[in-house]
Write an enzyme that holds these catalytic residues in place. Structure first.
Site, PDB file in Angstrom:
ATOM      1  N   GLU A   1      -2.323  -7.516   7.445  1.00 51.03           N
ATOM      2  CA  GLU A   1      -0.955  -6.963   7.963  1.00 51.03           C
ATOM      3  C   GLU A   1      -0.316  -7.769   9.551  1.00 51.03           C
ATOM      4  OE1 GLU A   1       2.380  -6.879   8.239  1.00 51.03           O
ATOM      5  OE2 GLU A   1       2.401  -4.470   7.522  1.00 51.03           O
TER       6      GLU A   1
ATOM      7  N   HIS B   1       0.820  -1.177   0.360  1.00 50.65           N
ATOM      8  CA  HIS B   1      -0.007  -0.301   0.016  1.00 50.65           C
ATOM      9  C   HIS B   1       0.637   1.382   0.146  1.00 50.65           C
ATOM     10  CE1 HIS B   1       0.915   0.503   4.074  1.00 50.65           C
ATOM     11  NE2 HIS B   1       1.055  -0.604   4.312  1.00 50.65           N
TER      12      HIS B   1
END
Length: 299
Positions: free
Chosen positions: A189, A85
């Site tokens: 994550e 990202h």
């Protein structure tokens, strides 16, 4: 007699510069190096490219196709574009406070007086990084015929959902391979303690990213994040192995996109035996993965 099986994953080196010990992750620029695709010849070149008019990506695509064509029934090759990202609010906050203070206190808060970093959103820089990735894909597809992903998967965290949308927006994709990202819970994550890694509700995602689909069983609320414990490398690696097992078992695509996080990219690289290679915000690392299903019969 019961037969058990497991899938062994191996990084296939020799295709991308990121595999090479001489490539420095700190100075590597994915956009300036065709994602790191090496300038090399392939065993299929003489037959496929006798007039030497095919691009490097076309020749690479043909080589990977040949690997799958020649593979035994229990072996499959996939190419995964692992995109991190763009820069997000929590990245800036950690830089501002310092890693020690971030880990011990600030990462456990939802934000400060100025910003919120729970399920952290992209910064303006992060948006620009995703736009740069979009320009890269558009140029490479038009001039180098880079294989477009056949399937798109994304972490459920907002910064990845937004990065995927910006990165692949408006590209001239094959009609049979539209960009409809599937939200995968396991692609998120490192889980726990840090509020930036606590996802929003399924309703929030549906409202803000209506074109996206969800894997079966995706829960309304985040059932994985814990405020008092954080995943170890071994637990994270087990989660990434489970993710790969799911995709290699149920997805016939060869070229796949992941939009995910630095920690999860690092974990995926460990699972496939790739060397450590830190990926900065907004960057992409491609890998060729060999998956071998090994079956054993109990004695």
């Amino acid at each position: 007699m019961d037969v058990t099986s497991f899938i062994k994953y191996t990084n296939v080196s020799g295709f991308f510069l990121q595999d090479e010990p001489s490539t420095d992750p700190n100075s590597f620029d994915y956009a300036a190096s065709d994602l790191g695709l090496m300038k090399r010849t392939y065993s299929t070149d003489q037959e496929y490219n006798p007039e030497q008019k095919k691009t490097r990506w076309e020749r690479f695509y043909h080589q990977v196709s040949e690997l799958n064509l020649q593979a035994s029934s229990n072996v499959r090759y996939k190419v995964i574009y692992m995109g991190r990202h763009g820069e997000s609010v929590h990245n800036v906050a950690e830089s501002y406070y310092g890693t020690s203070a971030w880990d011990s206190y600030w990462s456990k808060q939802d934000g400060n007086d100025a910003v919120t970093w729970a399920d952290a959103h992209l910064t303006e820089k992060g948006i620009d990084q995703a736009r740069a990735a979009n320009k890269f894909w558009a140029l490479e597809m038009a001039t180098q015929h880079i294989p477009a992903p056949e399937k798109y998967y994304t972490s459920p965290l907002d910064r990845c959902l937004a990065t995927a949308r910006i990165t692949f927006d408006g590209l001239q994709l094959p009609a049979q391979q539209p960009c409809i990202p599937e939200v995968k819970e396991l692609l998120r994550e490192v889980i726990g303690i840090h509020t930036c890694d606590r996802r929003s509700s399924k309703t929030y995602i549906q409202t803000n990213f209506p074109a996206y689909t969800f894997e079966p069983g995706f829960a309304e609320e985040d059932e994985m994040w814990r405020p008092d414990s954080r995943e170890s490398h071994s637990v994270h690696d087990g989660r990434m192995k489970k993710l790969l097992d799911d995709i290699f078992t149920h997805d016939d695509s060869t070229f796949i996109s992941f939009t995910t996080h630095s920690g999860s990219i690092a974990s995926l690289l460990r699972v496939i035996g790739h060397r450590e290679f830190r990926v900065p915000t907004g960057a992409v690392i491609p890998v060729v993965i060999r998956a071998e299903t090994i079956r054993s019969e109990p004695s």
